[in-house]
Scaffold this motif. Structure first.
Motif, PDB file in Angstrom:
ATOM      1  N   ALA A  33      -2.787  10.277   3.421  1.00 16.88           N
ATOM      2  CA  ALA A  33      -2.628   8.858   3.109  1.00 16.88           C
ATOM      3  C   ALA A  33      -3.406   7.983   4.093  1.00 16.88           C
ATOM      4  O   ALA A  33      -4.082   7.025   3.698  1.00 16.88           O
ATOM      5  CB  ALA A  33      -1.143   8.486   3.121  1.00 16.88           C
ATOM      6  N   ILE A  34      -3.333   8.310   5.381  1.00 21.42           N
ATOM      7  CA  ILE A  34      -4.023   7.495   6.388  1.00 21.42           C
ATOM      8  C   ILE A  34      -5.532   7.588   6.224  1.00 21.42           C
ATOM      9  O   ILE A  34      -6.246   6.567   6.236  1.00 21.42           O
ATOM     10  CB  ILE A  34      -3.600   7.935   7.804  1.00 21.42           C
ATOM     11  CG1 ILE A  34      -2.127   7.599   8.047  1.00 21.42           C
ATOM     12  CG2 ILE A  34      -4.467   7.263   8.862  1.00 21.42           C
ATOM     13  CD1 ILE A  34      -1.591   8.108   9.369  1.00 21.42           C
ATOM     14  N   VAL A  35      -6.045   8.798   6.060  1.00 17.63           N
ATOM     15  CA  VAL A  35      -7.497   8.985   5.953  1.00 17.63           C
ATOM     16  C   VAL A  35      -8.037   8.316   4.697  1.00 17.63           C
ATOM     17  O   VAL A  35      -9.057   7.603   4.740  1.00 17.63           O
ATOM     18  CB  VAL A  35      -7.836  10.486   5.964  1.00 17.63           C
ATOM     19  CG1 VAL A  35      -9.298  10.713   5.598  1.00 17.63           C
ATOM     20  CG2 VAL A  35      -7.551  11.078   7.337  1.00 17.63           C
ATOM     21  N   PHE A  36      -7.354   8.500   3.568  1.00 22.31           N
ATOM     22  CA  PHE A  36      -7.862   7.908   2.330  1.00 22.31           C
ATOM     23  C   PHE A  36      -7.746   6.387   2.352  1.00 22.31           C
ATOM     24  O   PHE A  36      -8.653   5.690   1.884  1.00 22.31           O
ATOM     25  CB  PHE A  36      -7.109   8.474   1.128  1.00 22.31           C
ATOM     26  CG  PHE A  36      -7.535   7.851  -0.169  1.00 22.31           C
ATOM     27  CD1 PHE A  36      -8.794   8.097  -0.695  1.00 22.31           C
ATOM     28  CD2 PHE A  36      -6.689   6.989  -0.851  1.00 22.31           C
ATOM     29  CE1 PHE A  36      -9.203   7.498  -1.878  1.00 22.31           C
ATOM     30  CE2 PHE A  36      -7.086   6.397  -2.028  1.00 22.31           C
ATOM     31  CZ  PHE A  36      -8.345   6.659  -2.551  1.00 22.31           C
ATOM     32  N   PHE A  37      -6.650   5.865   2.874  1.00 19.40           N
ATOM     33  CA  PHE A  37      -6.503   4.412   2.938  1.00 19.40           C
ATOM     34  C   PHE A  37      -7.592   3.796   3.811  1.00 19.40           C
ATOM     35  O   PHE A  37      -8.204   2.787   3.447  1.00 19.40           O
ATOM     36  CB  PHE A  37      -5.121   4.047   3.484  1.00 19.40           C
ATOM     37  CG  PHE A  37      -4.872   2.566   3.571  1.00 19.40           C
ATOM     38  CD1 PHE A  37      -4.415   1.864   2.472  1.00 19.40           C
ATOM     39  CD2 PHE A  37      -5.108   1.876   4.754  1.00 19.40           C
ATOM     40  CE1 PHE A  37      -4.190   0.492   2.543  1.00 19.40           C
ATOM     41  CE2 PHE A  37      -4.890   0.514   4.840  1.00 19.40           C
ATOM     42  CZ  PHE A  37      -4.432  -0.180   3.729  1.00 19.40           C
TER      43      PHE A  37
END
Length: 311
Positions: free
Chosen positions: A160-164
């Motif tokens: 979630a963090i990387v894609f966001f």
């Protein structure tokens, strides 16, 4: 007559006596036999002992792993490339058409016309958000991921963090290019120059809104674990309410039509560009808070079920 005498037998040699074993004191405990060191026995048997130290993993390792995966697969380049192409291409085309066929923008800002390109560019981003996690379930690579990092919540958090972050940065660059290009083409037709708040909302605000929709797509992919199904569902959630509202022309359906026009995701995007389809409904930064709450609920559901499922 003399009797034959039997030959005398040779005396038997004395038997060697075994040396006496020293007796241990009764009060002294017996020492167990020494065991070889595990590494020494492993190496002596022809095995290999790694000299690499074993360290406990943490979220930073998971973030690095997910970043390596997302930047090394072709789907990332294709989907983000199509998103940038659609957003910039349609944005420049819109600015050129308006500049050639209109004398004045009226009360509208030159930045408002970026919504047309971003409305189409969101579809590839939704696709990528689903594929970030559903593709691992489709190929079976999720088993390798969870073997390397058994903490499933940590894996989902890292994704979630990387894609966001990736979707926000790419969208921010794209929206800034479109805003600057449209302002240069339409600034002479505008009655007033955009304020700093309008610039911030049309770039940073829209990028946050878009990244949240991508995060929502990732959460749906984690729940369904099926690429085609999750993409179809998210595209339907994105486009279907607005399409239904267009065809609801009956007087008895006016209330439903108005609600769909106010809260459909494309309508929320228009509000972020200050181009609302209706005079009622969300305004200002409210669409960002709405889609953030929707993404939070869906992602929370993914966290709730990720430990209860088999891979």
């Amino acid at each position: 007559m003399l009797q034959a005498q039997a030959p005398a037998q040779a005396p038997a040699p004395p038997q060697a006596q075994a040396p006496a074993q020293p007796q241990q004191p009764q009060n002294q405990p017996q020492q167990p036999p020494a065991q070889p060191h595990p590494q020494q026995s492993f190496a002596g048997a022809g095995g290999y002992v790694s000299s690499i130290p074993v360290r406990p993993t943490h979220l930073g390792h998971a973030l690095l792993s997910e970043w390596t995966k997302i930047r090394s697969v072709r789907s990332t380049m294709w989907t983000l490339g199509v998103m940038v192409l659609l957003t910039v291409g349609i944005g420049l085309l819109t600015g050129a058409v308006i500049a050639g066929h209109s004398d004045s923008l009226g009360p509208e800002s030159p930045l408002n016309y970026g919504t047309f390109g971003m409305m189409m560019g969101l579809i590839p981003l939704i696709t990528l958000g689903v594929l970030v996690i559903s593709s691992e379930y489709s190929t079976g690579m999720i088993r390798t991921t969870l073997t390397a990092s058994p903490a499933r919540a940590r894996v989902l958090t890292a994704k979630a963090i990387v894609f966001f972050a990736l979707s926000f940065v790419v969208t921010l660059v794209t929206t800034t290019v479109v805003a600057v290009a449209q302002y240069s083409m339409l600034s002479d037709m505008a009655k007033s120059a955009p304020t700093g708040a309008e610039w911030f909302k049309a770039t940073v605000g829209v990028s946050l809104f878009t990244a949240m929709i991508g995060l929502l797509s990732l959460a749906v992919g984690a729940l369904l674990r099926h690429s085609a199904g999750a993409i179809t569902l998210m595209v339907g959630v994105y486009l279907l309410p607005l399409v239904l509202a267009i065809f609801m022309q009956a007087e008895s359906l006016k209330d439903i039509q108005t609600w769909l026009l106010e809260y459909a995701l494309p309508s929320q995007l228009n509000v972020m560009y200050d181009v609302a389809l209706t005079s009622s409904g969300p305004s200002g930064w409210e669409p960002l808070w709405i889609v953030t709450g929707l993404a939070a609920v869906t992602l929370g559901s993914a966290y709730a079920v990720i430990h209860k499922r088999d891979v």
